[in-house]
Design a protein around this motif. Structure first.
Motif, mmCIF file in Angstrom:
data_model
loop_
_atom_site.group_PDB
_atom_site.id
_atom_site.type_symbol
_atom_site.label_atom_id
_atom_site.label_comp_id
_atom_site.label_asym_id
_atom_site.label_seq_id
_atom_site.Cartn_x
_atom_site.Cartn_y
_atom_site.Cartn_z
ATOM 1 N N SER A 217 0.819 -1.213 0.000
ATOM 2 C CA SER A 217 0.000 0.000 0.000
ATOM 3 C C SER A 217 0.852 1.261 0.000
ATOM 4 N N SER A 278 -5.014 3.528 5.459
ATOM 5 C CA SER A 278 -6.001 3.395 4.383
ATOM 6 C C SER A 278 -6.745 4.710 4.167
ATOM 7 N N TRP A 281 -4.582 7.169 2.182
ATOM 8 C CA TRP A 281 -4.531 6.974 0.724
ATOM 9 C C TRP A 281 -5.822 7.427 0.049
ATOM 10 N N ALA A 365 -3.908 1.279 -3.163
ATOM 11 C CA ALA A 365 -3.143 1.359 -1.921
ATOM 12 C C ALA A 365 -4.037 1.162 -0.702
ATOM 13 N N CYS A 368 -5.015 -2.523 -0.203
ATOM 14 C CA CYS A 368 -3.919 -3.315 0.370
ATOM 15 C C CYS A 368 -3.801 -3.082 1.874
ATOM 16 N N ALA A 369 -3.988 -1.837 2.302
ATOM 17 C CA ALA A 369 -3.889 -1.508 3.725
ATOM 18 C C ALA A 369 -4.974 -2.209 4.535
#
Length: 389
Positions: A217, A278, A281, A365, A368-369
């Motif tokens: 991320s 998260s 992003w 990103a 992914c987090a």
């Protein structure tokens, strides 16, 4: 007055090593993309080159850790790595195509990757029972990062991207000089039959998976943040200030990390930090042109890197015995910053494309987090106990 063998003397030079090591990161991570762009490479080539920078962390730290755990020559490897990295970085002064730079990155980062895991182990072992003071020592690296990320942004704006190799070389030489006073005494080494076997239990495996996903991320930030801000309309100087502001927040959290870990434990802090990552992003993806939101997103770097790293270092220190700590630090570095960072940067290059997919990079990103936070929830033994065998 501290003597050459005293912990305070050693910590003084370890602080300096952290300063220069992360000062180099402050030059290379935010601005290599700009440097490659100035040399005429497209987004996919830049993504691939930056992925190499992180991919060498997959193999190299584990090879160096194997040498360190078997020889006990941790300070010696720091000195060797600093010397060889400085020597091979000379290749950046010369023009070359994609493959020339790919080979150059592979060689100098191979040696550079000998350094950080050994710094972490030496620092924690020097601190001994005061290992919770790690954040205060490591914060010197953040100071180095801030200073150089601002200076490099201003320098590139005024002198052009070709100033980057000159700044980098000065810092590599500084790192080498500061590593020389580190005592070359060997750590205790056991023979193969005496050495306890390394066991990767469920807790360690899930932790490493979480770290990998988190760095996936962060990959877009490492590779494309400055280019993204330039695309929105900001200058390199402003982008450098934003990066520095994030690291300033990181320093603040490092100084309080030991208290937070003692009060809330590792799991809660890691989950909260990753969820806030998260959010960071998503803000970048949707509100890059709103300066106050941009500043807020950079404040969250305190959690994205500062607190997650402090927690992660403690996790490794508690879950790996003394004879496997170099290996533990190397596994963490190679799978997270190596595999995770390389995958995140490489995928981001393809999503970015001609620039039209820039906003979508941050959605990738954020996803992914969130996956990283879920992995942490399933770690059975998060807090562990510091091992001495």
């Amino acid at each position: 007055m501290p003597t050459n063998s005293s912990p305070e003397f050693q910590l003084r030079w370890l602080r300096a090593c952290y300063f220069f090591f992360f000062a180099i990161l402050g030059v290379l991570v935010p601005y290599l993309g700009v440097f490659f762009d100035a040399r005429g490479f497209d987004a996919q080539e830049i993504g691939s080159l930056l992925a190499i920078l992180m991919a060498t962390r997959i193999v190299a730290p584990n090879l160096w850790a194997m040498v360190a755990d078997r020889t006990g020559m941790r300070a010696g490897l720091i000195k060797l790595g600093a010397f060889c990295a400085a020597l091979t970085f000379i290749s950046f002064f010369f023009e070359g195509g994609f493959w020339y730079l790919a080979i150059s990155l592979t060689i100098y980062t191979f040696f550079w990757n000998a350094i950080l895991a050994q710094l972490e182990v030496i620092t924690l072992e020097t601190l001994g029972d005061n290992a919770n003071q790690y954040g205060a020592i490591r914060s010197w690296g953040s100071v180095g990062y801030i200073v150089l990320v601002v200076l490099t942004g201003v320098s590139i704006e005024r002198l052009g991207a070709e100033v980057l190799p000159y700044i980098g070389m000065v810092l590599f030489i500084g790192l080498l000089i500061c590593s020389m006073p580190l005592p070359s005494t060997k750590a205790a080494v056991l023979s193969g039959s005496e050495r306890p076997k390394l066991r990767l239990d469920k807790s360690i495996i899930l932790f490493l998976l979480s770290a990998l996903l988190l760095q996936m991320s962060v990959g877009p930030f490492y590779g494309f943040f400055v280019l993204y801000l330039k695309q929105v309309g900001y200058s390199e100087t402003f982008a450098g200030i934003m990066v520095a502001f994030g690291v300033l927040a990181e320093i603040g959290i490092f100084l309080y990390a030991s208290k937070l870990i003692g009060k809330y434990g590792l799991r809660l802090l890691l989950i909260v930090s990753i969820v806030l990552t998260s959010v960071r992003w998503l803000i970048l993806g949707y509100y890059p042109d709103v300066v106050i939101m941009l500043i807020f997103s950079q404040t969250l770097h305190a959690f994205t890197f500062g607190l997650t790293h402090a927690v992660s270092i403690q996790f490794i220190h508690r879950h790996f015995g003394i004879h496997h700590r170099s290996t533990g630090q190397a596994l963490y570095a190679s799978l997270s910053f190596g595999v995770g960072g390389a995958l995140g940067t490489w995928v981001s290059g393809y999503i970015w494309g001609d620039g039209s997919g820039a906003a979508q990079v941050w959605l990738f990103a954020a996803t992914c987090a969130i996956a990283s936070a879920v992995a942490v929830m399933f770690i059975p033994d998060m807090n562990g106990k510091s091992q001495h065998s």
